[in-house]
Structure formats: C-alpha cells, structure tokens
Design an enzyme around this catalytic site. Structure first.
Site, PDB file in Angstrom:
ATOM      1  N   TYR A 136       0.847  -1.193   0.000  1.00  0.00           N
ATOM      2  CA  TYR A 136       0.000   0.000   0.000  1.00  0.00           C
ATOM      3  C   TYR A 136       0.880   1.240   0.000  1.00  0.00           C
ATOM      4  O   TYR A 136       1.503   1.573   1.010  1.00  0.00           O
ATOM      5  CB  TYR A 136      -0.910  -0.048   1.230  1.00  0.00           C
ATOM      6  CG  TYR A 136      -1.965   1.020   1.344  1.00  0.00           C
ATOM      7  CD1 TYR A 136      -2.143   1.999   0.370  1.00  0.00           C
ATOM      8  CD2 TYR A 136      -2.810   1.042   2.447  1.00  0.00           C
ATOM      9  CE1 TYR A 136      -3.117   2.963   0.490  1.00  0.00           C
ATOM     10  CE2 TYR A 136      -3.791   2.007   2.583  1.00  0.00           C
ATOM     11  CZ  TYR A 136      -3.941   2.969   1.601  1.00  0.00           C
ATOM     12  OH  TYR A 136      -4.913   3.934   1.744  1.00  0.00           O
ATOM     13  N   LYS A 166      -1.406  -1.077  -4.047  1.00  0.00           N
ATOM     14  CA  LYS A 166      -2.424  -0.017  -4.026  1.00  0.00           C
ATOM     15  C   LYS A 166      -1.668   1.294  -4.161  1.00  0.00           C
ATOM     16  O   LYS A 166      -0.999   1.737  -3.231  1.00  0.00           O
ATOM     17  CB  LYS A 166      -3.247  -0.047  -2.738  1.00  0.00           C
ATOM     18  CG  LYS A 166      -4.391   0.966  -2.727  1.00  0.00           C
ATOM     19  CD  LYS A 166      -5.179   0.883  -1.427  1.00  0.00           C
ATOM     20  CE  LYS A 166      -6.408   1.778  -1.447  1.00  0.00           C
ATOM     21  NZ  LYS A 166      -6.108   3.208  -1.605  1.00  0.00           N
TER      22      LYS A 166
END
Length: 307
Positions: A136, A166
């Site tokens: 992330y 992400k």
C-alpha cells in the site's frame, strides 16, 4: 458494467457514541454489490485504521467476511506502526479467507533502506502464506520517499505472495514504472480524482473511497474512454474532481466520509483527527449530495453529466 475492476475503500461504521457498529456492514455490502463493485477494501485509510484498536479491526473484518456474498471480493489493510499488530491481523485475515491483505511500509520514521521495507513486507507475508499480499503506497499519509517500483522490483523476487500494489499517489510516471516492475503484480490505482489520466496509462483496476457512492459514474467514465470519447469521459468524471476540491476546503477525509454518508448507508461521524467535522463542513457535504444524486441517476440512464 465496464471492464474496470473497482474496489471500494470502505468507511468504518461508528454509532452515535463513536463506538464500532458492525450492524451496518450488511447494508454496506448490499449497497456496494448493487453498484457494480468487485469488492471491498476495509480498514484502510478511508476506514480510519490508525484511529482503531487491534480488536476493532479484527471485529470489523470478521463482520465483512460474514456478510459478503459468494463472489464478492474482500481485502483488508493490516499495516500500522507496530509490526506485531500487523502480523496478528495478517494471520487473522488469512483465517477468514480474504482475497488479499495490504500493508503500508513502516511510518512515523521511514525505514532508511528499501531492504528494510522489503523485510517488513516479508514478515507480514509470512504470517499469511496462503494469502496474496498488496503493498500500500500512500505517501501523502506515510511520508514515504521510496519508489514503489523499486520496492516491487526487489520484493517480487523474495515474496512469492506479493501480487498487488495499491498506488494512492498522483505521480503517473511512477505508476507506469510500478506497473512495469513485475508481470506478477497488479497495480490498483488509488486516486479517484485522476481516473481518466490513469485510464490513459492503462489502468484496469482501482481502489478508492469515492467509489462507495459513485461507482456507476466510474463505469460510465471507463466505457466512454474505451469508446474513444475522451471529452465525454472527462465530463462524466467531473463530480470526482469537484469532490476533491471541496474536500480540501471542508475537512479532507472527514468530509469524504460525511459526503458518502449522504449517498450510502450512514457510517457515523469520523474519529479524531478527521472529525467530528464542524457544522458548516457537514452542511457542505449535505449541500453537494443532491447534485451527485442527479448525476448518479443520469449515469444509470446513460445520460451525460448534469451537475
């Protein structure tokens, strides 16, 4: 539906006293499924993970796992500032059969080398060896200066479960480099207000907070873009950009949660530091909602944007 794979970064529901309220989760699931979502990404930034206890995060993921229908995706962010917590949450998520887990790199003091970041990711991945891992990248929150393309290039050789990133940043050149860094890693674009630009770079999967309420519009944007009508795609996308501008004036993440409450099941007030918002900022969210509802109606009917 368009070919775009859309995951909603879901808000965490709190009751009137600010306590976790998992009774709202089934309504959230039903709403997302009706809107053409591929899945839910829970306990992320939109989910206010940094303001939640480990127990709350476990209970929330359990509620989503119990409520999701067959075929509806579920992922959870397990990272934080304490590695032991991340390991515990990763193992817990694997036990619930999640599609993937995600984690930020260490923050509140950046790891000085990429090798240390990769070691951190390996530790978390080892706690959930049968579950895909997603790195992330959200430098606006973590302050990370490491390039995700370099992290993925290194980590892909050492972490067999690394399957996603992400990418919540506006650096589209780095987004492109990250997508090219490994053929085994899918990159989910995470800046909703830049969706048309990401589509021009080949985006096929996204995770974002505004998709909780505006997924039908995102599908229309993608359909128009793929049909070669880029002006229409940009026009249809305008509500996302308007929200991004309004959120800067009215409370950031807290404003986004209050606005999504107007369009989705009400998840209560945001916790500190993002809320509760002053009355004028909540009023701004309420004032914007009717125009968004009209745009959503137009999107469902296949019309051009009207807001």
């Amino acid at each position: 539906m368009s070919r775009l794979e859309i995951w909603a970064a879901t808000p965490t529901p709190f009751d009137a006293d600010g306590r976790l309220d998992v009774s709202i989760v089934p309504a959230q699931v039903a709403h997302l499924q009706a809107g053409g979502m591929h899945g839910a990404f829970v306990t992320g930034t939109t989910g206010e993970f940094a303001a939640m206890s480990t127990d709350e995060r476990r209970r929330l993921v359990e509620a989503w796992a119990a409520a999701r229908p067959v075929g509806f995706g579920l992922a959870a962010h397990v990272g934080g500032t304490e590695p032991g917590q991340a390991v515990e949450l990763a193992a817990h998520a694997e036990g619930l059969g999640l599609d993937f887990i995600a984690t930020v790199a260490p923050y509140y003091g950046e790891a000085p080398t990429i090798d240390l970041v990769v070691d951190h990711l390996r530790t978390i991945a080892a706690a959930a060896p049968a579950t895909a891992l997603c790195y992330y990248h959200i430098p606006s929150m973590t302050g990370s200066t490491h390039r995700p393309s370099e992290i993925v290039s290194r980590a892909a050789e050492l972490i067999p479960t690394l399957r996603g990133v992400k990418f919540s940043d506006g650096d589209l050149l780095e987004y492109d480099r990250t997508r090219a860094s490994s053929t085994h890693v899918r990159v989910y674009f995470g800046r909703d207000e830049l969706l048309p630009a990401a589509l021009s770079f080949g985006a096929d999967a996204v995770i974002g907070s505004l998709y909780n309420g505006l997924a039908p519009i995102a599908h229309r944007v993608t359909e128009a873009f793929d049909a070669g009508d880029h002006p229409l795609a940009f026009e249809l996308h305008r509500p996302f950009r308007d929200i991004a501008s309004a959120s800067r004036r009215h409370g950031g993440l807290g404003f986004v949660k209050e606005l999504m409450n107007e369009l989705t099941p009400d998840c209560g007030r945001p916790r500190i530091p993002w809320g509760p918002l002053p009355g004028r900022d909540r009023a701004a969210a309420s004032a914007l909602a009717p125009a968004l509802r009209r745009v959503l109606t137009d999107a469902s009917a296949g019309k051009r944007a009207t807001a």
